[in-house]
Design an enzyme around this catalytic site. Structure first.
Site, PDB file in Angstrom:
ATOM      1  N   LYS A   1       0.706  -1.112  -0.038  1.00  0.00           N
ATOM      2  CA  LYS A   1      -0.103  -0.091  -0.015  1.00  0.00           C
ATOM      3  C   LYS A   1       1.087   1.188   0.028  1.00  0.00           C
ATOM      4  O   LYS A   1       0.366   2.223  -0.500  1.00  0.00           O
ATOM      5  CB  LYS A   1      -0.911   0.023   1.091  1.00  0.00           C
ATOM      6  CG  LYS A   1      -0.374   0.085   2.465  1.00  0.00           C
ATOM      7  CD  LYS A   1      -1.236   0.205   3.617  1.00  0.00           C
ATOM      8  CE  LYS A   1      -0.499   0.559   4.915  1.00  0.00           C
ATOM      9  NZ  LYS A   1       0.088   1.776   5.072  1.00  0.00           N
ATOM     10  N   THR A   2       1.840   1.197   0.705  1.00  0.00           N
ATOM     11  CA  THR A   2       2.754   2.445   0.794  1.00  0.00           C
ATOM     12  C   THR A   2       3.329   2.876  -0.809  1.00  0.00           C
ATOM     13  O   THR A   2       3.475   3.874  -0.904  1.00  0.00           O
ATOM     14  CB  THR A   2       4.030   2.511   1.739  1.00  0.00           C
ATOM     15  OG1 THR A   2       3.488   1.832   3.188  1.00  0.00           O
ATOM     16  CG2 THR A   2       4.639   3.503   1.931  1.00  0.00           C
TER      17      THR A   2
ATOM     18  N   ARG B   1       1.943 -11.479  10.131  1.00  0.00           N
ATOM     19  CA  ARG B   1       3.153 -10.724  10.364  1.00  0.00           C
ATOM     20  C   ARG B   1       4.142 -11.785   9.833  1.00  0.00           C
ATOM     21  O   ARG B   1       5.385 -11.587   9.817  1.00  0.00           O
ATOM     22  CB  ARG B   1       3.336 -10.567  11.857  1.00  0.00           C
ATOM     23  CG  ARG B   1       2.290  -9.400  12.565  1.00  0.00           C
ATOM     24  CD  ARG B   1       2.225  -8.134  11.756  1.00  0.00           C
ATOM     25  NE  ARG B   1       1.057  -8.210  10.893  1.00  0.00           N
ATOM     26  CZ  ARG B   1       0.838  -7.240   9.711  1.00  0.00           C
ATOM     27  NH1 ARG B   1       1.563  -6.528   9.647  1.00  0.00           N
ATOM     28  NH2 ARG B   1      -0.309  -7.649   8.859  1.00  0.00           N
TER      29      ARG B   1
ATOM     30  N   GLN C   1      -7.753  -5.026   9.080  1.00  0.00           N
ATOM     31  CA  GLN C   1      -6.865  -4.873  10.178  1.00  0.00           C
ATOM     32  C   GLN C   1      -7.352  -3.446  10.836  1.00  0.00           C
ATOM     33  O   GLN C   1      -6.436  -3.092  11.480  1.00  0.00           O
ATOM     34  CB  GLN C   1      -5.662  -4.400   9.428  1.00  0.00           C
ATOM     35  CG  GLN C   1      -5.061  -5.665   8.666  1.00  0.00           C
ATOM     36  CD  GLN C   1      -3.639  -5.496   8.096  1.00  0.00           C
ATOM     37  OE1 GLN C   1      -2.570  -5.471   8.945  1.00  0.00           O
ATOM     38  NE2 GLN C   1      -3.444  -5.267   6.922  1.00  0.00           N
TER      39      GLN C   1
ATOM     40  N   ASP D   1      -3.970   7.634   4.631  1.00  0.00           N
ATOM     41  CA  ASP D   1      -3.277   6.190   4.958  1.00  0.00           C
ATOM     42  C   ASP D   1      -3.775   5.703   5.897  1.00  0.00           C
ATOM     43  O   ASP D   1      -4.503   6.384   6.846  1.00  0.00           O
ATOM     44  CB  ASP D   1      -1.658   6.293   4.913  1.00  0.00           C
ATOM     45  CG  ASP D   1      -1.200   4.761   4.870  1.00  0.00           C
ATOM     46  OD1 ASP D   1      -1.585   3.838   4.641  1.00  0.00           O
ATOM     47  OD2 ASP D   1       0.103   5.090   5.539  1.00  0.00           O
ATOM     48  N   GLU D   2      -3.870   4.358   5.981  1.00  0.00           N
ATOM     49  CA  GLU D   2      -4.444   3.433   7.165  1.00  0.00           C
ATOM     50  C   GLU D   2      -5.909   4.085   7.330  1.00  0.00           C
ATOM     51  O   GLU D   2      -6.221   4.370   8.776  1.00  0.00           O
ATOM     52  CB  GLU D   2      -3.466   3.790   8.481  1.00  0.00           C
ATOM     53  CG  GLU D   2      -2.228   3.327   8.140  1.00  0.00           C
ATOM     54  CD  GLU D   2      -2.131   1.729   8.230  1.00  0.00           C
ATOM     55  OE1 GLU D   2      -3.130   1.025   8.439  1.00  0.00           O
ATOM     56  OE2 GLU D   2      -0.991   1.249   8.193  1.00  0.00           O
TER      57      GLU D   2
END
Length: 708
Positions: free
Chosen positions: A50-51, A602, A266, A233-234
């Site tokens: 995503k970044t 993770r 998330q 973002d987020e």
């Protein structure tokens, strides 16, 4: 949309650029980057890049001349994320000179920028202060006392959280809230006291911008016209106030160019105000919005992703997506699930496994726990066996008392009217100013620094007051910030206090102060710029920061969000712990399940879930049952029969263990004629070790128990 090819004052011809920002993007990423017209929701699963998409999208907009840099508003949740994005955008040489004009940062830093530019219209003075939690507690303590209330019953620390929650809801008119009469009085008196002190708290930063926009249509229109592209973002972590801000900035636009990137699976921060409905109702908020799903995961293997997908599908409140591995990550090891007799056996098993498989590279391993209190057994086991580890989420730099003291001194130097900072440091070191002396200062009606000059004090206090005031009387404005702070802390005796202290941590505290002066303050041109940075950092959420040392990381699952490790241990997957007791009682399991999804994803190569039959909880031995989340994982992706040692290639030699066999009865319920009901926690051929509910742990012959 108007497309232009040259930026005024930059003399850069976009047509001649050779920025290859689309290189190595997959099809779904390219679509997210190039979809620039109208509202867009990018559902970005864990590890899907995503970044990179956000960065490439900004570069795409600049490269094609769709907007000037100051017409782009990019909002993040941490300064770390904003700095990383700015750095990576600047790596494209042809547009690196444009980065300085981007409006890129956290919601709070961008709103603070708006407030500084419009402070009078917002009802603030030019030099307003930003108060952190310690300052808020001091204000609330005084306010609550002045109202004739008991601070034990109305704990200031609790009220900091209550007020933060109220302001995060974006409620502009507090009088319309359904609060008790006493709560209304406290809230009103607190806000009035902030105004008297020319200060706002962290929650006010966004709230004051909302009020500014609500009461000043021309100011709102200015920013609506300026920001042609808004990116968030987020997005799943936004609270009500942040969502209101986005709605205001995009109001009256038929198809606003707002792109929100996030993952509903998330969303794990409802306890601090995040509202998952913001992402779930995006299409309702912005009719005609497009949704693009990023589902190619570049982190984990097929089995890890399959396990995570199968678990999260049990949630009803989600938009839906399925993570798939990138080429080369197909299959992989299954999710390992191990029951252990006790929490100490769990800690020893994980320690043994790390030692046998580390190859001297401990940084490949992480232990992700549901609650910080679960770290103790691992810390002790690691210490016993010489395994180096780091506990992530320990006290942050800006949370340390000595750092906050130093910042209070600097604030008082720059803003002499700051009574809260005065009260914090007047007795550090001790100067004979107790509550009685402070009351005398207040009786003058002046700010406390000015009151020192006129209040009727004892001769000893007057001498101390003169010495204190003289310590601030030097030409700091014509000095470099680093030298000014060094001189200030020496003159007021703060550094001397720690040099002469018998405190076991005094040397460490001095090192922190040195780091503040030499490593932080020295980066800023002015002390006011540093103080604004410090105010934001004291509330910023950067728990994920760690170093590259060769250590095992122990952290909560919340702190692990955004990180990845080759091998992840997930201990204490037991009912009442994960999901926790509160979620069980209130029937609110979906966020707990999302937390489990975050934990599994993770892992790059290996995820190992463990649970204990017996666990010591607050000093009591408790009989545990495995988490329902374990049974919700598709068994196709699970192996509970052994974990293989990792040496250059996988050997077919399982780690030696007593309690796990293919036909193991460990974990099964049994009944005994005399002992009653129990659970098998260990087996050794015909002898079973059973934890009985009423008789404790006993060894019994297999033939004398009945399996239930």
């Amino acid at each position: 949309m108007i497309v232009y090819k040259t930026f005024i004052n930059y003399n850069t011809e976009i047509e001649k650029m050779s920025v290859n920002y689309m290189e190595n993007l997959n099809a779904e990423q390219k679509l997210a980057v190039t979809t620039v017209d109208g509202p867009l929701l990018v559902l970005s699963g864990a590890g899907t890049g995503k970044t990179r998409v956000l960065i490439s999208r900004i570069v795409h907009i600049l490269y094609n001349g769709y907007a000037k840099p100051w017409e782009i508003l990019a909002l993040t949740f941490t300064n770390k994320a904003a700095n990383e994005m700015r750095f990576r955008i600047a790596s494209y040489n042809e547009i690196s000179h444009l980065c300085g004009d981007l409006w890129m940062g956290t919601f709070h830093s961008m709103c603070l920028r708006i407030l500084r530019a419009n402070c009078i219209a917002a009802g603030l003075q030019h030099n307003f202060l930003i108060y952190g939690e310690d300052d808020q507690k001091s204000v609330l303590k005084r306010v609550i006392t002045n109202l004739g209330l008991d601070t034990k019953e109305f704990n200031p620390a609790d009220w900091v959280d209550k007020i933060s929650n109220i302001k995060d809801k974006g409620i502009i008119d507090f009088d319309k809230m359904s609060l008790s009469q006493t709560s209304q009085k406290i809230l009103r008196a607190y806000n009035e006291e902030l105004m008297r002190l020319n200060a706002i708290d962290f929650g006010d930063i966004i709230l004051f911008v909302l009020r500014l926009f609500e009461n000043n249509a021309d100011v709102l229109k200015k920013y609506q016209n300026q920001f042609k592209f808004i990116m968030v973002d987020e997005f799943q972590d936004t609270n009500a106030a942040q969502m209101m801000l986005l709605k205001m900035l995009t109001r009256d636009k038929e198809l606003p160019n707002i792109c929100c990137v996030g993952d509903d699976d998330q969303s794990i921060y409802s306890w601090r105000g995040a509202e998952i409905k913001n992402i779930l109702e995006f299409e309702k908020t912005y009719p005609g919005a497009k949704i693009i799903r990023l589902e190619t995961n570049y982190r984990s293997t097929q089995n890890i992703l399959g396990a995570a997908n199968s678990l999260i599908k049990n949630n009803m409140g989600r938009l839906g997506k399925d993570l798939r591995p990138c080429d080369g990550n197909e299959n992989g090891e299954p999710i390992y699930v191990f029951p252990l007799p006790s929490d100490w056996d769990e800690a020893r098993f994980i320690t043994d496994t790390i030692i046998k498989n580390a190859n001297d590279n401990f940084s490949n391993f992480a232990i992700l726990i549901r609650a910080g209190s679960l770290s103790r057994t691992f810390e002790e086991a690691f210490s016993e066996r010489g395994v180096l580890y780091k506990l992530i989420g320990a006290k942050k730099f800006y949370d340390r008392a000595e750092i906050r003291d130093a910042i209070a001194y600097i604030r008082l130097l720059v803003y002499p009217f700051d009574d809260i900072s005065f009260e914090r440091i007047i007795s550090k070191p001790r100067r004979g100013f107790g509550d009685g002396a402070i009351s005398k200062l207040r009786e003058t009606g002046k700010n406390l620094m000015d009151a020192l000059k006129v209040a009727k004090l004892s001769s000893k206090q007057s001498a101390a007051a003169d010495e204190f005031l003289s310590a601030f009387d030097f030409d700091w404005q014509n000095m470099a910030p680093k030298e000014a702070v060094q001189q200030l802390l020496e003159r007021v005796g703060y550094i001397k206090m720690w040099r002469e202290s018998k405190d076991a941590e005094s040397e460490e505290r001095l090192n922190h102060i040195r780091e503040l002066i030499n490593g932080v303050v020295s980066k800023y041109d002015t002390l006011t710029a540093f103080l604004e940075h410090a105010a934001l950092m004291m509330t910023d959420d950067n728990d994920n920061e760690t170093d590259d040392k060769n250590v095992v990381s122990i952290m909560t699952i919340h702190a692990a969000k955004g990180l990845e490790f080759n091998t992840v241990f997930l201990p204490a997957w037991e009912e009442g712990i994960f999901p926790n007791e509160k979620a069980n009682k209130e029937g609110d399991l979906e966020e707990e399940r999302r937390l489990a999804y975050v934990a599994i994803t993770r892992a790059r190569k290996r995820a190992i879930i463990t649970y204990a039959m017996v666990r010591t909880v607050f000093g009591q031995r408790m009989y545990q049952t495995k988490s329902r989340f374990i049974d919700e994982i598709d068994k196709h992706f699970v192996n509970d029969n052994g974990f293989y040692n990792k040496r250059d290639n996988y050997q077919k030699t399982p780690i030696k263990r007593n309690v796990i066999r293919t036909e193991s009865v460990v974990g099964k319920m049994v009944s005994h004629n005399e002992m009653g009901m129990g659970v098998v926690i260990e087996e050794n051929e015909h002898i079973l070790t059973v934890a009985f509910k009423t008789r404790g742990i006993k060894k019994v012959a297999r033939d004398f128990v009945k399996f239930i």
